[in-house]
Write a protein that holds these residues in place. Sequence first.
Motif, PDB file in Angstrom:
ATOM      1  N   ARG A  34       0.580  -1.321   0.083  1.00 26.04           N
ATOM      2  CA  ARG A  34      -0.067   0.065   0.021  1.00 26.04           C
ATOM      3  C   ARG A  34       0.771   1.269   0.036  1.00 26.04           C
ATOM      4  NH1 ARG A  34      -2.979  -3.464  -1.073  1.00 26.04           N
ATOM      5  NH2 ARG A  34      -5.046  -3.901  -0.475  1.00 26.04           N
ATOM      6  N   ASP A  35       1.833   1.107   0.820  1.00 29.69           N
ATOM      7  CA  ASP A  35       3.019   2.419   0.777  1.00 29.69           C
ATOM      8  C   ASP A  35       4.261   2.139  -0.002  1.00 29.69           C
ATOM      9  OD1 ASP A  35       1.257   3.593   2.494  1.00 29.69           O
ATOM     10  OD2 ASP A  35       2.049   2.403   4.246  1.00 29.69           O
ATOM     11  N   TYR A  36       4.503   3.278  -0.759  1.00 28.15           N
ATOM     12  CA  TYR A  36       5.766   2.967  -1.565  1.00 28.15           C
ATOM     13  C   TYR A  36       6.225   4.531  -1.605  1.00 28.15           C
ATOM     14  CZ  TYR A  36       2.258   4.720  -5.121  1.00 28.15           C
ATOM     15  OH  TYR A  36       1.522   5.732  -5.661  1.00 28.15           O
ATOM     16  N   PRO A  37       7.747   4.502  -1.943  1.00 30.16           N
ATOM     17  CA  PRO A  37       8.425   5.802  -1.834  1.00 30.16           C
ATOM     18  C   PRO A  37       7.980   6.726  -3.005  1.00 30.16           C
ATOM     19  CG  PRO A  37       9.860   3.857  -1.876  1.00 30.16           C
ATOM     20  CD  PRO A  37       8.620   3.416  -2.268  1.00 30.16           C
ATOM     21  N   ARG A  38       7.874   7.891  -2.887  1.00 33.93           N
ATOM     22  CA  ARG A  38       7.329   8.966  -3.789  1.00 33.93           C
ATOM     23  C   ARG A  38       8.852   9.360  -4.679  1.00 33.93           C
ATOM     24  NH1 ARG A  38       3.168   6.385  -1.857  1.00 33.93           N
ATOM     25  NH2 ARG A  38       1.392   7.199  -2.633  1.00 33.93           N
ATOM     26  N   GLU A  39       9.922   8.715  -4.201  1.00 33.93           N
ATOM     27  CA  GLU A  39      11.327   9.244  -4.930  1.00 33.93           C
ATOM     28  C   GLU A  39      12.129   7.875  -4.995  1.00 33.93           C
ATOM     29  OE1 GLU A  39      13.546  10.448  -0.930  1.00 33.93           O
ATOM     30  OE2 GLU A  39      12.713  12.180  -2.252  1.00 33.93           O
ATOM     31  N   ARG A  40      13.092   7.854  -5.676  1.00 33.37           N
ATOM     32  CA  ARG A  40      13.875   6.757  -6.006  1.00 33.37           C
ATOM     33  C   ARG A  40      14.633   6.430  -5.006  1.00 33.37           C
ATOM     34  NH1 ARG A  40      17.238   7.070 -11.596  1.00 33.37           N
ATOM     35  NH2 ARG A  40      17.091   4.704 -11.054  1.00 33.37           N
ATOM     36  N   VAL A  41      14.770   5.055  -4.637  1.00 36.13           N
ATOM     37  CA  VAL A  41      15.460   4.749  -3.378  1.00 36.13           C
ATOM     38  C   VAL A  41      16.135   3.416  -3.884  1.00 36.13           C
ATOM     39  CG1 VAL A  41      14.104   5.448  -1.694  1.00 36.13           C
ATOM     40  CG2 VAL A  41      13.694   3.036  -2.480  1.00 36.13           C
ATOM     41  N   SER A  42      17.237   2.950  -3.159  1.00 35.37           N
ATOM     42  CA  SER A  42      17.635   1.769  -3.598  1.00 35.37           C
ATOM     43  C   SER A  42      16.901   0.364  -3.675  1.00 35.37           C
ATOM     44  CB  SER A  42      18.945   1.312  -2.665  1.00 35.37           C
ATOM     45  OG  SER A  42      18.496   0.935  -1.483  1.00 35.37           O
TER      46      SER A  42
END
Length: 223
Positions: free
Chosen positions: A79-87
């Motif tokens: 349901r939750d995911y980053p709104r910017e690029r992460v590793s």
Amino acid sequence: MFIDLHMHEMRNSGDSFLPLEEIVEIAKKKGLDAICITDHDSMDIRDFAQEYSRKTGFPIFVGIEFYSLQGDIIAYGVRDYPRERVSAQEFIDLVREQGGVCYSAHPFRNNRRGMEEHLDEVTGLSGIEVLNGSTHRDACLTAAAYARRLDLIPVGASDCHVPEKVGVCATYFPMEIRSEEDLVRAFKTGGMKPAYYEDGAYHIVDIDAPESEFPDEVWMKKR
């Protein structure tokens, strides 16, 4: 069951020309039993997809294709995911913390969006996409070799953005998948195999077979 695990719908994937209604229509004609919408860095279609699934009686699951710093990863059960690029590892860990699963999408396609050798650096992936509707045979063979060596589930998917690509590759599930929970559970259980569509039917691929038995690029043809 045959399910296309990686598809892009035009409402939230700006490079797609496919409305959900057309995806479902084509999927039914080709004999798919369910589809997964995995838009680029977005799951905003979830409510509409669930409503349309109830309306049509056709299973539609929603995941995400997340562009990590090391390449694209498909995830379900989040349901939750980053709104910017992460590793890649940070994203994989986030997915697993939510009880979800993920796999590497087109890891060796020549567009610099696959994980490539970074596959050796991460832990927690459930599978690798070894058949992709827009990826050439050599890259698919390399992905299959990694799936064997890393003991990850080999899957197939169309990665469709246009009507001609819907369902050209898919994944065979030996169990019934009727919910997102079923889909996540299947990835934790295993037993799936990649497949491609030709001559009006799906053909399962054994990645342990000799390379000479790996299919030609039928999935690259518009059909």
